[in-house]
Design a protein around this motif. Structure first.
Motif, mmCIF file in Angstrom:
data_model
loop_
_atom_site.group_PDB
_atom_site.id
_atom_site.type_symbol
_atom_site.label_atom_id
_atom_site.label_comp_id
_atom_site.label_asym_id
_atom_site.label_seq_id
_atom_site.Cartn_x
_atom_site.Cartn_y
_atom_site.Cartn_z
ATOM 1 N N THR A 1 0.990 -1.155 -0.088
ATOM 2 C CA THR A 1 -0.278 0.045 0.149
ATOM 3 C C THR A 1 0.641 1.013 0.405
ATOM 4 O O THR A 1 0.465 2.365 -0.441
ATOM 5 C CB THR A 1 -0.905 -0.432 1.048
ATOM 6 N N GLY A 2 1.822 1.356 0.530
ATOM 7 C CA GLY A 2 3.230 2.867 1.018
ATOM 8 C C GLY A 2 2.807 3.437 1.884
ATOM 9 O O GLY A 2 3.154 4.230 1.801
ATOM 10 N N GLN A 3 1.892 2.348 2.737
ATOM 11 C CA GLN A 3 1.311 3.415 4.180
ATOM 12 C C GLN A 3 2.076 3.214 4.806
ATOM 13 O O GLN A 3 2.637 1.697 5.161
ATOM 14 C CB GLN A 3 -0.105 3.481 3.935
ATOM 15 N N MET A 4 2.344 4.097 6.147
ATOM 16 C CA MET A 4 2.625 3.621 7.136
ATOM 17 C C MET A 4 1.895 2.828 8.167
ATOM 18 O O MET A 4 0.803 2.516 8.135
ATOM 19 C CB MET A 4 2.815 4.981 7.865
ATOM 20 N N VAL A 5 2.489 1.249 8.284
ATOM 21 C CA VAL A 5 1.616 0.374 9.210
ATOM 22 C C VAL A 5 2.620 0.727 10.743
ATOM 23 O O VAL A 5 3.452 0.923 10.468
ATOM 24 C CB VAL A 5 0.918 -0.699 8.514
ATOM 25 N N ASN A 6 1.511 -0.393 11.492
ATOM 26 C CA ASN A 6 2.872 -0.590 12.933
ATOM 27 C C ASN A 6 3.518 -1.840 12.253
ATOM 28 O O ASN A 6 3.375 -2.622 11.820
ATOM 29 C CB ASN A 6 1.639 -0.982 14.125
ATOM 30 N N MET A 7 5.014 -2.232 12.644
ATOM 31 C CA MET A 7 6.143 -2.694 12.658
ATOM 32 C C MET A 7 5.630 -3.909 12.932
ATOM 33 O O MET A 7 5.743 -4.670 12.775
ATOM 34 C CB MET A 7 7.378 -1.229 13.276
ATOM 35 N N ILE A 8 5.296 -4.081 14.923
ATOM 36 C CA ILE A 8 5.275 -5.165 15.079
ATOM 37 C C ILE A 8 4.018 -5.937 14.432
ATOM 38 O O ILE A 8 3.222 -5.246 13.938
ATOM 39 C CB ILE A 8 4.629 -5.004 16.581
ATOM 40 N N GLY A 9 4.821 -7.584 13.688
ATOM 41 C CA GLY A 9 3.114 -7.779 13.172
ATOM 42 C C GLY A 9 3.549 -7.809 11.793
ATOM 43 O O GLY A 9 2.272 -8.343 11.246
ATOM 44 N N TYR A 10 3.856 -7.030 11.409
ATOM 45 C CA TYR A 10 4.348 -6.700 9.781
ATOM 46 C C TYR A 10 5.416 -7.149 9.180
ATOM 47 O O TYR A 10 6.536 -7.545 9.952
ATOM 48 C CB TYR A 10 4.523 -5.315 9.657
ATOM 49 N N GLN A 11 5.226 -7.709 8.084
ATOM 50 C CA GLN A 11 6.542 -8.874 7.730
ATOM 51 C C GLN A 11 6.602 -8.131 5.953
ATOM 52 O O GLN A 11 6.021 -8.317 5.432
ATOM 53 C CB GLN A 11 5.569 -10.132 7.350
ATOM 54 N N THR A 12 7.774 -7.403 6.142
ATOM 55 C CA THR A 12 8.757 -6.761 4.833
ATOM 56 C C THR A 12 8.811 -8.069 4.136
ATOM 57 O O THR A 12 9.311 -9.040 4.315
ATOM 58 C CB THR A 12 9.832 -5.915 5.507
ATOM 59 N N PRO A 13 9.108 -7.496 2.660
ATOM 60 C CA PRO A 13 9.527 -8.098 1.847
ATOM 61 C C PRO A 13 10.036 -9.370 1.511
ATOM 62 O O PRO A 13 10.182 -10.495 1.174
ATOM 63 C CB PRO A 13 9.675 -7.587 0.540
ATOM 64 N N THR A 14 11.382 -9.248 2.030
ATOM 65 C CA THR A 14 12.438 -10.549 1.820
ATOM 66 C C THR A 14 12.426 -10.802 3.349
ATOM 67 O O THR A 14 13.634 -11.943 3.010
ATOM 68 C CB THR A 14 14.009 -9.988 1.866
ATOM 69 N N HIS A 15 11.377 -10.664 4.180
ATOM 70 C CA HIS A 15 11.668 -11.796 5.112
ATOM 71 C C HIS A 15 10.817 -12.478 5.470
ATOM 72 O O HIS A 15 9.759 -13.078 5.216
ATOM 73 C CB HIS A 15 11.238 -10.439 6.581
ATOM 74 N N THR A 16 11.447 -13.701 6.305
ATOM 75 C CA THR A 16 10.444 -14.753 6.509
ATOM 76 C C THR A 16 9.654 -14.919 8.046
ATOM 77 O O THR A 16 8.481 -15.483 8.003
ATOM 78 C CB THR A 16 11.271 -16.323 6.546
#
Lengths: 1047, 503
Positions: B462-477
């Motif tokens: 979405t390109g929007q800001m979200v809470n970091m905890i609980g979010y999984q970025t593209p290359t993380h598993t």
């Protein structure tokens, strides 16, 4: 004392001893004369006289003549004449002299007797050098082993004295780190005595302490005596804890001068190759890797005519298979190991001259040695000259001058153990599908096929990069021995050692990662060291209690001064390659110049006494105090005492019945403390390191804290107990020497790790204790000994174990994934245990570790689903438990055949070479074992599934049990056949006194399960890299022909 | 005669043997200086302070694996970048799975660099303070002390952001009698950092904002101090509005100085050094102190035709397509060869070469491409960062949205360079500023620290800001958890100091 000495004196050392003995006896005779005068009054006496001569008719001076079973006796005078009053009923006199067979003289009615004494071959050989003097082997109560010239030079391809000693002395191992000529080689005496301080023994050349053994040509060596237990080495105090190697140079012999030529020429071959993939196997690995990741090999979609042949129709159009892919096969199949190696020729020639007269003897030699390595263009060369002059300038003054000068040089452009572009590593890793040169003449490079790592062609590296070194060395020693009284001598020795070492390298422009962007890259470094030493000691020899107790005392002091300087500079960006490294200013970019200075001083005082009572009870004691500049102000001096005792049981009367079976028996025991000062200088002082940093493109000086000084740093001391038994059976046909020792090194000089929050990673400190235990046995058996045929078997066996006793309960990282902990073997491998690979049936379990089927499976020791520090396990170590050498020598008339076998067991090799060959499939060529990689059909394997580099577990290379290999091996170290012309033929030849020819094969075969080039290798340095195989230099099999002729 | 000689030699020998001189065994080193006898003059202080700067560039250090600089590790922590070549070890892979082991070499490296630098700072502070009157001028003394205080603060700032509670050591080590230092609380550490920065700022108050030397200036101190205050306002201390205001005021001092500008073009970020937009950078030079980034970030596998003379050890990290796609339409930063590139002119000028993917262009060094060696500086702090900090601090202080003219101007200065057609907003939100930080400062070693202090992530779809905890970025598993916010204490240090325990 201008009279002739005995003509065939074997060497000045024994002469000195005899001289001292004469003096002692002359003195004793006075005492005894008094004693006998007391007897006169009681008995009827007669006077007899006689002359004692040796087999050449020369008088034997100082021979002892006693009435058997009494104290009545005398010694011969300077003309060998004795006069003795004896009771009339005496029937037998005993005549004895060191180095001669004791004879009995039956007295008849005559008043004149002539006694001819014969040399005692066994005893003659058994004079040992013990440092600051010599001693008859029978009177020795310490653990010392001797290697004579013949044994040392038995294997003509032995490269230096360290290799010559290999297998000859129990408890002394040669650690040869590579097969490279001039490669690191050193000796270990009784295991490993230290952690961070030096582990090499100290080499003493004709009394010169601390000589570089690499400069010594073994053909010049008369004998090597190795001091092993603390009672022996304590005489060298702070430098003795790793053993002392005493080297004695050959001397001229009295009589007709002689010229000897000793020449060897050898051919070395590569005997063991690594089992690497060929082109087809290599492509199979590629195919499987791409298939696992669901991709297609790039050369099947886009033609790569450079590396592959393609199926084409007659009109030249590419043909495709059922999947729409090109049909290709590799154009080249290069065997890089074959391309890189050659038959290595070695030359070793020495001419020596020896002569001597009554007062002076001279030995001199010049030698040339050139050894090629089996890797192309690596070589080593040494030219040296040696002189040894002994002269009795006055009755009371003996002067000895020993000098060796020479130079050595080598070319190391093959660069083993390299993290950068090393020729050996690249030789192993170059893909077989890449040619040495393409048809258009360009050189093949490692990275020519997709995903292959960038790497330079190793042959081009050998051709265009030079990495040379040379060193000029000299050792001079002037030793004067003055007789102050007949019993007391003073020896003053001054030594000078010098070594200039220069390193020079040049890489022509265009070498990948070396000089690709530097347009030619040159570096020059200089190292210059000087060592001055001064030794002064008194020797006092006397006898007491009617000669029943003979004693020897040594008291002395030494000064040592070492100074070294180094500098280096370099430049790059050459417009032309023809300058090589000879004109640094031709480069336009200059490398940072560097220089340094190091200075070390030592000052020592020592005392020794040796007693022999009634020829059977032996007692020795030494004490040495050493001060060294590299210790803290509070602990400059260390004190090293020792005590030894021996009992020649076979001399006892109760032993008589056994003598027919056991000819000699001696029990020895000793305890002593020795030290170690081999730590870098200036560790007690806090230091700023310096350098240049950049601000706005300008270089500016900086300093940063680099060392936390420890002013309390003190000596490491090694406490050693030794018990030994010397036995000989059946009239010396079978000789057995056994020793057990336990050596505990305390206050270890240790570069302790400290929390980095202090700003420092380590500091030097004294820590705890490690212990070496070992058993040594040397057996010499003359199995068959007839006039024509001789068969001798020499067995040398030793064990050693290094345990960590006390390190404050800490765990010490000892490098290369090894650790030390209390109670376990020092430097044990501490790695994960590889169980195999995850199978298709274990998907869920594998996922808990973030892994999939085909990935490597480690044992999770604590079952926490994390593979971390807690899961490492102890997995043995790289130091052999035992080492057995067996040399069989067969002599028939002039022929001699020697077979030298070496069996070493109980150690593991960590092969980084082999494991890298298994986990970098697309980057590099791989070892053949990789074909056993995981596939759904082959799940029971240690090798992970092949995949592309973008896979997170591509090239997983955690240090684990799979890297460890059993190192046990049996080597046919040498087989040699030689022939010496018989005296009859020599007589016919006239001027020729000796002529022999021989041929030998060194490293004939190696039997081992280990898959690498060789089981004896090491990486990084001899201190902690033993048994770590990191692209080590292959060891050749060498056939050597030699010829020795004496005029 | 013999007797005479004998007696003489006796005497000489006895004299020699009984002579002992302590000076013979004394060490007289000539190749290094002893810190115990240092701080005698100005030049010595200068050399010692220069020494601290050598630790700042440790993020360029790597092991033997190509592209394994410490700098790269922090760019894997956030998960918007991916690696094209094999990692060699699991150390980088662990950042992707967010399971960073205590034996990870990067965990040791960051720790080691910081404490070595801090020890030097402690020793210099003590050394300068102990200097005799007249051995150093007041101006120099102030400058060197300010640089030292600043750098000590900077290294503690790095430590506390990476590890949380760490040992706070403020005096030099004398011996190793007590090396097991206890942990200090995050609060205490920030208090010290704040104090060190304040101290440095006061000592530099009368000095120039900028200079071209590459050394720390008043501008550097104030800008970094603003970052410290902004971080203190956010996580983990959450000091809130008071500190957002402090951060804003501090940033505004720099802004008001008028000494810095935003470059007109992104190209200048790669070519202009120690001036303009650059507030502080690691100083590099091609021959003696090269910069590995140009080579590390090249395309991998290497394109058919070489585009750079630098050794082809590329593939260290590149931007993920998902992150790239979050840049707004028309954003200049997504144009070819601004921040990223997919093709480049061949070295032999024979035309454009397709790189086979999207790569980072920020560290492209044309000089290195031609001569094979990069001497480009590495920017640690630039004016765009400061402007966005200023906008963010004000928006936070004002409750999430601000219409403060200066804050808007700060934000808009950065924004309009990317999107020149966009009009000036009348108000800005915290999220807007944070988004901008993601895009503007991507792969500049800022993103991870921004995420940790705001606990916000940029949603890569979405390109929007979200809470970091609980979010999984593209290359993380795996998604971020509380546990992913801090690095573990290094295994080596834990073994040597039993105080290093986390609850």
């Amino acid at each position: 004392m201008k009279r002739k000495q005995r003509a065939d004196a074997p060497g000045v050392f024994s002469e000195i001893v005899k001289l001292m003995l004469v003096l002692m006896l002359l003195l004793c005779s006075g005492v005894e004369a008094k004693a006998s005068s007391n007897l006169i009054s009681q008995q009827t006496e007669r006077t007899i006289s006689g002359v004692v001569t040796d087999e050449n008719g020369d008088p034997v001076i100082g021979a002892t003549i006693v009435v058997k079973g009494t104290a009545i006796g005398t010694t011969t005078d300077l003309d060998g004449i004795f006069t003795l009053k004896i009771p009339t009923d005496v029937k037998t006199l005993q005549v004895s002299y060191v180095g001669m067979v004791t004879t009995e003289l039956t007295i008849g009615d005559n008043a004149q007797y002539n006694v001819v004494m014969e040399p005692d071959a066994v005893l003659m050989e058994d004079l040992v050098v013990i440092g600051y003097g010599t001693r008859s082997k029978k009177d020795v109560s310490i653990a010392v082993s001797s290697v004579k010239s013949d044994e040392l030079n038995e294997r003509p391809s032995a490269f230096n004295i360290m290799e010559g000693i290999a297998g000859k002395v129990a408890g002394v191992t040669n650690i040869s780190m590579s097969g490279r000529p001039g490669g690191a080689s050193s000796l270990r005496v009784r295991g490993m005595g230290s952690i961070n301080a030096g582990k090499d023994p100290i080499y003493v050349l004709d009394g010169v302490v601390g000589v570089d053994p690499n400069i010594i040509n073994s053909a010049n060596v008369e004998s090597i005596d190795i001091l092993k237990d603390a009672a022996a080495t304590a005489m060298y105090g702070a430098q003795g804890s790793n053993g002392v190697v005493l080297i004695t140079t050959k001397k001229g012999k009295k009589g007709k001068g002689s010229i000897t030529y000793d020449g060897k020429m050898g051919f070395g071959f590569m005997n063991r190759k690594l089992d690497m993939l060929n082109a087809d196997e290599y492509m199979e690995v590629q195919r499987r890797s791409y298939a696992y990741s669901g991709q297609t090999m790039p050369h099947l979609t886009t033609a790569d005519e450079k590396l592959f042949y393609y199926a084409k129709d007659p009109s030249g159009n590419y043909q495709y298979d059922d999947y729409g892919l090109l049909i290709a096969s590799p154009r080249y199949n290069t065997n890089w190991q074959e391309e890189m190696t050659r038959t290595a020729i070695s030359n070793d020639h020495i001419v020596s001259f020896a002569s001597g007269n009554d007062d002076t003897s001279v030995y001199s030699s010049v030698a040339y040695q050139n050894y090629e390595g089996i890797i192309k263009s690596s070589e080593y060369e040494r030219i040296s000259g040696t002189v040894n002059v002994n002269s009795k300038i006055k009755d009371w003054l003996l002067v000895q001058l020993v000098g060796t000068v020479g130079s050595q040089k080598g070319n190391n452009n093959d660069m083993e153990n390299s993290f950068g572009q090393g020729a050996i590593r690249n030789m192993i890793e170059m893909p077989p599908i890449v040619p040495v040169k393409y048809e258009d003449g360009t050189w093949g490079r490692k990275g020519d096929y997709k995903y292959s790592e960038e790497g330079e062609n190793p042959l081009l590296l050998l051709q265009d990069r030079r990495d040379e070194w040379k060193s000029n060395f000299s050792v001079f020693s002037l030793n004067t021995t003055l007789d102050i009284t007949r019993k007391l001598t003073l020896t003053v020795q001054g030594d000078y050692q010098q070594n200039n070492r220069k390193g020079m390298s040049y890489a022509k422009a265009g070498l990948l990662d070396v000089s690709e962007n530097n347009g030619g890259y040159a570096d020059i470094s200089n190292y210059d060291s000087q060592k001055l030493t001064n030794e002064n000691y008194f020797t006092y020899t006397d006898a007491y209690f009617n000669g029943q107790l003979s004693s020897n005392f040594v008291l002395g002091a030494s000064w040592y001064y070492t100074h070294s300087e180094s500098s280096s500079s370099g430049s790059e960006q050459y417009f032309d390659d023809s300058f090589d490294y000879h004109n640094l200013s031709a480069g336009t970019t200059w490398h940072e110049p560097r220089s340094g200075m190091n200075q070390n001083t030592m000052n020592s005082y020592y005392f020794r006494m040796n007693h022999s009572f009634r020829d059977r009870y032996l007692l020795g004691a030494t004490f040495r105090a050493d001060g060294a500049s590299n210790f803290g102000m509070n602990n400059k001096y260390g004190y090293f005492p020792s005590l030894s005792a021996g009992w020649r049981i076979s001399e006892e009367s109760f032993f008589q019945p056994l003598l027919t079976f056991v000819s000699q028996a001696k029990l020895r025991t000793s305890y002593g403390i020795v030290g170690n000062a081999s730590i870098p200088n200036y560790r007690t002082i806090s230091q700023y390191g310096n350098g240049s940093t950049i601000f706005n493109k300008e270089l500016t000086s900086y300093v940063t804290l680099s060392n936390l000084g420890n002013k309390d740093l003190k000596w490491e001391s090694s406490h050693q107990f030794n018990i030994g038994l010397d036995l000989s059976f059946f009239n010396n046909r079978l000789e057995v020497i056994m020793d057990y020792y336990t050596k505990s090194t305390r206050d270890l000089l240790f570069e302790k790790q400290i929390p980095i929050t202090t700003g420092y990673a380590t500091t030097w400190t004294n820590l705890g204790e490690i212990r070496n235990d070992g058993f040594e046995a040397t057996i010499t058996s003359r199995n068959i000994h007839t006039n024509d045929f001789l068969w001798v078997t020499d067995l040398v066996y030793s064990t050693n174990k290094v345990k960590t006793i006390d390190i404050n309960g800490e765990t010490i990282q000892t490098g290369n994934n090894t650790i030390a902990r209390e109670g376990i073997d020092w430097a044990s491998y501490y790695v994960y245990k590889r169980l195999g690979t995850w199978g298709l049936a274990e998907v869920e379990e594998a996922a808990k570790y973030g892994k999939r089927p085909g990935d490597i499976k480690y044992e999770d020791v604590n079952g926490d689903y994390k593979i971390d520090e807690e899961d490492r396990q102890l997995m043995g170590n790289g130091r052999p438990k035992g080492n057995l050498s067996m040399v069989n020598t067969f002599k028939y008339k002039g022929f001699s055949l020697m077979v030298d076998l070496n069996y070493v067991y109980g150690f593991k090799i960590m092969s980084i070479t082999h494991s890298m060959g298994e986990n970098r499939p697309l980057y590099s060529n791989s070892v053949n074992d990789i074909l056993n990689a995981w596939t759904p059909e082959n799940q029971n394997t240690m090798v992970a599934a092949l995949r592309l580099p973008s896979d997170p577990f591509f090239g997983e290379n955690e240090k684990d049990s799979h890297m460890l290999h059993k190192g046990d091996f049996l080597r046919i170290r040498n087989v040699g056949l030689s022939y010496s012309l018989s005296p009859n033929v020599l007589n016919w030849l006239g001027e020729v006194n000796n002529f022999s020819l021989g041929v030998s094969v060194e490293n004939l075969a190696l039997f081992t399960k280990y898959p690498g080039f060789d089981t004896e290798m090491g990486t990084f340095n001899t201190d902690n890299g033993q048994s770590i195989d990191f692209y080590s230099y292959p060891r050749p099999t060498t056939v050597t022909a030699n010829m020795k002729i004496t005029f | 005669m013999k007797k005479i000689y004998s007696n003489i030699s006796w005497l000489i020998a006895l004299t020699v043997i009984l002579t002992s001189c302590d000076s013979f065994l004394e060490e007289k080193p000539m190749t290094f200086l002893n810190p115990d006898q240092y701080y005698q003059n100005e030049k010595q202080v200068f050399a010692a302070v220069n020494g601290i700067y050598t630790y700042v560039d440790d993020i360029m250090d790597s092991d033997i694996e190509p592209g394994s600089q410490s700098f790269i590790f922090l760019e894997f922590m956030h998960g918007y970048g991916e690696r094209m070549r094999g990692s060699g070890t699991q150390d980088l892979t662990q950042a992707n799975s967010l399971l960073i082991a205590d034996n990870n070499s990067y965990v040791q490296r960051f720790w080691e660099t910081a404490y070595r630098a801090i020890e030097n700072c402690n020793s210099i502070i003590e050394g300068i303070e102990g200097m005799e009157e007249g051995t150093i001028s007041e101006a120099k003394k102030n400058q060197y002390l300010a640089e030292t205080y600043f750098l000590r603060g900077y290294f503690y700032f790095n430590l506390v952001r990476l590890y949380g509670p760490v040992p706070l050591k403020l005096t030099p080590t004398r011996d190793v009698s007590n090396t097991a230092i206890e942990l200090s609380s995050i609060e205490d550490i920030y208090t010290r950092i704040d104090a060190d920065m304040t101290n440095a700022g006061e000592l530099m108050e009368d000095m120039d904002w900028t200079n071209s030397s590459g050394r720390v200036t008043k501008g550097t101190v104030k800008s970094m101090h603003a970052k410290v205050l902004l971080t203190m306002a956010g996580y983990p201390l959450q000091k809130g509005i008071e500190y957002y205001n402090k951060a804003y005021n501090m940033a505004k001092q720099v802004y008001n100085s008028g000494k810095y500008i935003c470059f007109d073009s992104y190209g200048e970020l790669r070519t202009v050094e120690n001036a303009g937009e650059i507030i502080w950078s690691i100083q590099r030079e091609a021959d003696n102190a090269g910069n590995p980034l140009h080579s590390s970030l090249l395309a991998y596998p290497a394109p058919v035709k070489a585009v750079s003379a630098s050794a082809a050890y590329g593939g260290a990290i590149t931007v993920t397509r998902m992150f790239f796609d979050t840049y707004p339409e028309g954003d200049k930063r997504r144009e070819e060869r601004e921040f990223y590139y997919t093709e480049q002119e061949a070295l032999d000028k024979s035309g454009m070469v397709d790189l086979g993917g999207l790569y980072i262009y920020k560290y492209w060094d044309q000089n290195a491409a031609e001569i094979g060696k990069s001497g480009a500086n590495f920017t640690l702090l630039r004016y765009a960062d400061l402007l966005l900090m200023m906008a963010e601090a004000k928006a936070q202080a004002d409750g999430g949205t601000t219409s403060d003219a200066d804050a808007i101007e700060a934000y808009y200065t950065v924004r309009k360079r990317a999107l020149p057609l966009e009009t000036r907003p009348t108000s800005i939100t915290v999220d807007k500023v944070l988004q901008e930080r993601f895009w503007e400062l991507a792969f500049e070693n800022q993103t991870w620290f921004d995420m940790v202090r705001t606990r916000k992530a940029l949603h890569a779809v979405t390109g929007q800001m979200v809470n970091m905890i609980g979010y999984q970025t593209p290359t993380h598993t795996a998604p971020f958890t509380e546990a992913s916010l801090l690095l573990p204490y290094p295994i080596r240090e834990k073994r040597l100091n039993s105080n290093l325990k986390r609850d």
